[in-house]
Design a protein around this motif. Structure first.
Motif, mmCIF file in Angstrom:
data_model
loop_
_atom_site.group_PDB
_atom_site.id
_atom_site.type_symbol
_atom_site.label_atom_id
_atom_site.label_comp_id
_atom_site.label_asym_id
_atom_site.label_seq_id
_atom_site.Cartn_x
_atom_site.Cartn_y
_atom_site.Cartn_z
ATOM 1 N N GLU A 153 1.102 -6.001 -9.903
ATOM 2 C CA GLU A 153 0.799 -4.719 -10.550
ATOM 3 C C GLU A 153 -0.709 -4.492 -10.634
ATOM 4 N N PHE A 154 -1.475 -5.546 -10.878
ATOM 5 C CA PHE A 154 -2.930 -5.414 -10.891
ATOM 6 C C PHE A 154 -3.457 -5.078 -9.495
ATOM 7 N N LEU A 155 -2.968 -5.806 -8.496
ATOM 8 C CA LEU A 155 -3.471 -5.633 -7.133
ATOM 9 C C LEU A 155 -3.132 -4.250 -6.571
ATOM 10 N N LYS A 156 -1.951 -3.739 -6.878
ATOM 11 C CA LYS A 156 -1.539 -2.446 -6.323
ATOM 12 C C LYS A 156 -2.415 -1.301 -6.816
ATOM 13 N N GLY A 157 -3.060 -1.484 -7.943
ATOM 14 C CA GLY A 157 -3.912 -0.426 -8.462
ATOM 15 C C GLY A 157 -5.379 -0.593 -8.136
ATOM 16 N N HIS A 158 -5.715 -1.626 -7.358
ATOM 17 C CA HIS A 158 -7.134 -1.882 -7.086
ATOM 18 C C HIS A 158 -7.591 -1.122 -5.839
ATOM 19 N N PRO A 159 -8.754 -0.462 -5.902
ATOM 20 C CA PRO A 159 -9.231 0.341 -4.762
ATOM 21 C C PRO A 159 -9.507 -0.476 -3.502
ATOM 22 N N LYS A 160 -9.730 -1.772 -3.621
ATOM 23 C CA LYS A 160 -9.998 -2.598 -2.448
ATOM 24 C C LYS A 160 -8.722 -3.071 -1.750
ATOM 25 N N VAL A 161 -7.569 -2.777 -2.339
ATOM 26 C CA VAL A 161 -6.287 -3.180 -1.742
ATOM 27 C C VAL A 161 -5.682 -1.971 -1.022
ATOM 28 N N GLU A 162 -5.762 -2.008 0.288
ATOM 29 C CA GLU A 162 -5.220 -0.913 1.089
ATOM 30 C C GLU A 162 -3.695 -0.963 1.125
ATOM 31 N N GLU A 163 -3.146 -2.165 1.154
ATOM 32 C CA GLU A 163 -1.693 -2.345 1.239
ATOM 33 C C GLU A 163 -1.343 -3.699 0.635
ATOM 34 N N LEU A 164 -0.199 -3.770 -0.016
ATOM 35 C CA LEU A 164 0.292 -5.034 -0.545
ATOM 36 C C LEU A 164 1.660 -5.327 0.060
ATOM 37 N N LEU A 165 1.841 -6.557 0.511
ATOM 38 C CA LEU A 165 3.096 -6.966 1.138
ATOM 39 C C LEU A 165 3.762 -8.050 0.296
ATOM 40 N N PHE A 166 4.983 -7.757 -0.147
ATOM 41 C CA PHE A 166 5.778 -8.700 -0.929
ATOM 42 C C PHE A 166 7.235 -8.260 -0.786
#
Length: 399
Positions: A285-298
């Motif tokens: 949840e933290f990573l999905k809202g960060h501007p440096k994370v273009e995409e999250l895979l899980f």
């Protein structure tokens, strides 16, 4: 069989070792006999008793019976590494002139076996996008003898429909068995699935029709980053076939002390996976809202491309996830990874410690291309630390 029984009682006969709670480490190379007849029987079938610890050892025996039960399989073999388990299970089921069908970009040492070792003996491998059963149907040849799977894999978590694929292979094998004998009959196809990502607690390939379930026990089974091991499970006939040839001949069986460490790891497996999974959801949840994370895979995040299959096939997804870092510079990814204070830069996963590995670590700087999504991937493993502790470390490293 009840999970608690498997982890804490099954295959353990404490009356045989002074009623000790923890099983002993049978640190012996060989075993004595009172009668020549008994020794002769052991020579005929090393899997049926104790002769020499290159084969069956009492401590290893406890472990392999537990691992087979966890997988819902008849039997299991334990190796001194995951790579050894891959090597033996594949080599036992191919011969010159046979064809292997593998998912794209499999584990490094599986790919080296397919690309470098097996071609020397006339065995060829074709790589396909395994996300569609139809892709397998289209690529199977008359001499295809083995299908190698990773579901999910350990970078972008691409999955295969194991039940659908098993049904396809069963149909093809039935047709091949009914064909008229010829000089070159088509082989029966064997399926192997690397289940290192999920462990048997969250996925049991054998129950979906896969012949051999494989995993790196170095990861979650050990759980403490202090042992290297691999395991395969399947029918007793298949395990016996591999045991009598590749397992004994290569000498890649696990040592008693390492087997004991894995038994210890099994005691806390459900609790560790539960803690890791809960922390992972918070970190995501933290990573999905960060501007440096273009995409999250899980796999069990609704944004995952194969989310419906993951939800159907997996009962959990543990702590391995990947972010695509939003940047045009390799140096920024390097700075991020090297700025982490608590999350360590290292390979593997499954231990108590959180880890990070950037895809660009395996790419020469001059070959880095920010337009290629895979080059900007950073894999995170979430360990047993608290979510707040890890999020704060990620936050300061992004900054």
């Amino acid at each position: 069989m009840d999970l608690s029984n498997i982890l804490y009682a099954y295959a353990e006969d404490r009356s045989q070792y002074f009623n000790a709670i923890a099983p002993p480490i049978m640190q012996t190379s060989n075993f004595a006999f009172r009668k020549v007849e008994d020794m002769s029987r052991a020579f005929e079938d090393e899997m049926s008793g104790y002769l020499y610890s290159r084969g069956i050892n009492p401590t290893v025996d406890i472990l392999r019976k537990k691992l087979a039960a966890l997988d819902g399989a008849e039997d299991a073999l334990v190796f001194n590494s995951g790579a050894a388990a891959i090597f033996a299970s594949v080599l036992a089921n191919v011969k010159s002139g046979y064809h292997i069908l593998s998912v794209d970009n499999p584990y490094t040492w599986a790919k080296k076996m397919f690309d470098i070792i097996l071609p020397r003996f006339g065995v060829k491998t074709t790589y396909i996008d395994g996300r569609s059963v139809e892709n397998f149907r289209d690529a199977i040849r008359p001499n295809t003898a083995l299908i190698y799977l990773e579901s999910p894999n350990s970078w972008d978590y691409a999955m295969q429909d194991l039940e659908g694929l098993a049904a396809l292979v069963k149909s093809i094998n039935a047709t091949r068995a009914s064909e008229s004998p010829s000089d070159k009959p088509s082989p029966q196809i064997i399926t192997i699935c690397d289940n290192s990502y999920c462990t048997p607690l969250y996925l049991q390939p054998a129950r979906l029709g896969i012949d051999i379930s494989l995993q790196s026990a170095t990861k979650y089974i050990g759980g403490h980053s202090d042992v290297v091991a691999g395991v395969i499970s399947g029918s007793h006939a298949m395990m016996k076939k591999i045991f009598d040839s590749e397992y004994l001949n290569i000498g890649s069986g696990i040592q008693p002390f390492n087997a004991w460490l894995l038994i210890r790891g099994l005691r806390t497996l459900p609790m560790r996976l539960q803690q890791i999974s809960a922390t992972t959801r918070t970190v995501i949840e933290f990573l999905k809202g960060h501007p440096k994370v273009e995409e999250l895979l899980f796999p069990l995040d609704p944004s995952f491309p194969q989310f419906e299959l993951a939800r159907k096939q997996l009962s959990g997804a543990c702590g391995l996830l990947t972010i695509v870092y939003r940047t045009e510079e390799r140096a920024e990814i390097v700075r991020f990874c090297e700025s982490l204070k608590h999350i360590m830069l290292a390979v593997s996963w499954g231990g108590h410690e959180s880890l990070v590995i950037p895809r660009c670590a395996g790419i020469k700087p001059e070959h880095f291309d920010a337009t290629i999504r895979e080059h900007r991937m950073v894999r995170l493993y979430i360990g047993l630390e608290t979510a707040d502790y890890l999020i704060e470390d990620l936050r300061q490293a992004f900054t």
